[in-house]
Scaffold this motif. Structure first.
Motif, PDB file in Angstrom:
ATOM      1  N   GLU A 211      36.709 -13.672   9.594  1.00 24.40           N
ATOM      2  CA  GLU A 211      36.606 -15.102   9.877  1.00 24.40           C
ATOM      3  C   GLU A 211      35.185 -15.642   9.821  1.00 24.40           C
ATOM      4  O   GLU A 211      34.807 -16.532  10.575  1.00 24.40           O
ATOM      5  N   THR A 427      42.174 -19.137   8.828  1.00 20.65           N
ATOM      6  CA  THR A 427      41.425 -18.000   9.320  1.00 20.65           C
ATOM      7  C   THR A 427      41.698 -16.729   8.569  1.00 20.65           C
ATOM      8  O   THR A 427      42.799 -16.451   8.165  1.00 20.65           O
ATOM      9  N   THR A 428      40.660 -15.955   8.450  1.00 20.86           N
ATOM     10  CA  THR A 428      40.820 -14.624   7.875  1.00 20.86           C
ATOM     11  C   THR A 428      40.893 -13.658   9.020  1.00 20.86           C
ATOM     12  O   THR A 428      40.363 -13.924  10.069  1.00 20.86           O
ATOM     13  N   GLN A 429      41.498 -12.529   8.816  1.00 19.65           N
ATOM     14  CA  GLN A 429      41.679 -11.657   9.952  1.00 19.65           C
ATOM     15  C   GLN A 429      40.971 -10.346   9.807  1.00 19.65           C
ATOM     16  O   GLN A 429      40.748  -9.876   8.740  1.00 19.65           O
TER      17      GLN A 429
END
Length: 450
Positions: A211, A427-429
């Motif tokens: 993120e 969002t990236t995780q």
């Protein structure tokens, strides 16, 4: 860069190199032979020391990093054997050691209950802000890396939010936002402690940063030792107009700046569920092409196979310009033997490919060409009998998994950072294990034994 000649000429910005996040089943000999011939860098579980030494023997130039998790300790079978921690762990601090000597290193919620990661049984959140925990992790991991002969560490779960693993509020914080601030601030300091210890020993540290598009400067700060890993590279946000998450916020600018310096690794992972993801991932990596920009198109949820994409045989050559952003939002970049275009927006755009180029399948492309939302083009010069390159070594067939002493937890949609929860579009995780599918949080990874 460890191993680079500081007085030599700077490496050229070639098409993306290849790497393998090999944290699935124990690799077979065909896997290792293929990896030695095709990859610049490989990540393996801590139990795979024999595989690491074999890779070094097959290719002395290859970098082999050990997987270690920053944020959890684990007590599933294999991480704990009997009543003792296993000798080689997927984490830096063993569960039994922490339980017996430093129980305060387990993070607890407002009810004083330890926090187990959702979707990852027996993965326990640790107090990453605790200076004694940070030092214990750094000392133990550095000693193991030096003793076993690894080139360095891929440190998973350098995440900025607990929400992908748990809705818990940490004891001493008022709400989830305050919990996340404590974790982010702790990881900032933790990175310095771990990177300093490893560099002092001549070893590498590459964190799996999540993120970074949400916090300006986070990618640059957390890649400052030897680079960083982006496990959700080229990820498309959900919804009808979902754009490519990689281009949100400040992340792409920071990725470009790091790539242009050519001093540290960008380890990029795209979950290749289909041709579009594969095409977008590779083309976006090509926009960042630099000396240490490596791309991995992961076709399996657990990173079991040493994947190889037809785009990696495209032979784009060297970049002849930096990536250019067109007024409509698409990006393009020219190479000595080809051209790429990426449309990170939620709407179709027109691009003008150079004349005479074809797709990697040999199909001609008109000019101008319409590029669909969140799609890409990878074009190369058509092959002729004089320029046709020999066929590359076929990807090895992965044999049936060998029996292991560790039980691997089921992983959600991305696996090197927990990935069970569905993630928000923007969002990236993080990632402790691998699974394919929709954007998912970090997924912890177990370390299978030989």
């Amino acid at each position: 860069m460890p191993g680079a000649d500081p007085l030599g000429p700077p490496p050229r910005p070639s098409a993306p190199c290849a790497w393998w996040y090999g944290i699935g089943e124990p690799p077979t000999y065909p896997d290792l032979k293929f990896a030695a011939q095709h990859y610049d860098l490989v990540v393996l579980n801590a139990t795979e020391t024999a595989a690491m030494h074999r890779l070094h023997k097959l290719n002395p130039k290859i970098k082999v990093l050990v997987y270690k998790d920053f944020s959890s300790t684990r007590n599933y079978p294999g991480a704990v054997i009997g009543n003792q921690d296993a000798p080689l762990l997927p984490s830096g601090v063993g569960y039994v050691e922490a339980q017996q000597r430093n129980p305060e290193w387990f993070a607890v919620d407002t009810a004083d209950k330890r926090i187990e990661w959702g979707g990852y049984p027996q993965h326990w959140q640790m107090a990453v802000w605790d200076e004694k925990y940070q030092r214990a992790w750094a000392d133990a991991v550095t000693a193991e890396v030096v003793r076993e002969g690894w080139d360095g560490v891929l440190a998973d779960n350098d995440f900025s939010s607990l929400k992908y693993y748990s809705k818990a509020v940490l004891k001493g914080t008022s709400d989830n936002a305050a919990t996340d601030r404590r974790i982010r601030d702790g990881m900032d300091r933790f990175l310095e402690v771990a990177g300093g210890a490893l560099h002092k020993a001549g070893k590498m540290l590459i964190p799996n940063v999540s993120e970074s598009q949400l916090t300006p400067g986070r990618w640059s700060a957390h890649s400052r030792f030897d680079g960083a890993m982006e496990e959700n590279f080229g990820l498309r946000g959900s919804g009808a107009d979902g754009e490519l998450v990689t281009f949100e916020g400040n992340e792409f600018k920071e990725l470009r700046a790091q790539a242009a310096l050519g001093e540290s690794w960008l380890l990029l992972v795209t979950k290749t569920q289909g041709h579009r993801e594969e095409r977008v991932g590779y083309a976006t990596a090509a926009l960042l092409a630099g000396p240490y920009t490596c791309w991995h198109g992961a076709s399996t949820a657990d990173y079991q196979d040493p994947d190889w994409s037809p785009y990696q045989d495209a032979e784009l050559g060297e970049a002849v310009e930096s990536a250019n952003r067109l007024p409509a939002g698409a990006w393009t970049r020219g190479f000595t033997n080809g051209w790429v275009a990426v449309n990170p927006t939620g709407k179709p755009v027109q691009v003008n490919p150079p004349p005479g180029l074809v797709t990697v399948d040999g199909a001609p492309v008109s000019t101008p060409a319409e590029l669909a939302a969140t799609d890409a083009l990878v074009l190369v010069k058509p092959e002729t009998p004089a320029t046709t390159s020999p066929a590359t070594t076929p990807k090895p067939t992965t044999t049936a998994p060998k029996p292991t002493t560790t039980t691997k937890p089921t992983t959600p949609a991305t696996t090197p950072t927990p990935t069970t929860a569905t993630q928000p579009v923007t969002t990236t995780q993080p990632t402790p294990t691998a699974t394919s599918g929709t954007p998912t949080p970090p997924t912890p990874k177990p370390a299978p034994a030989l």
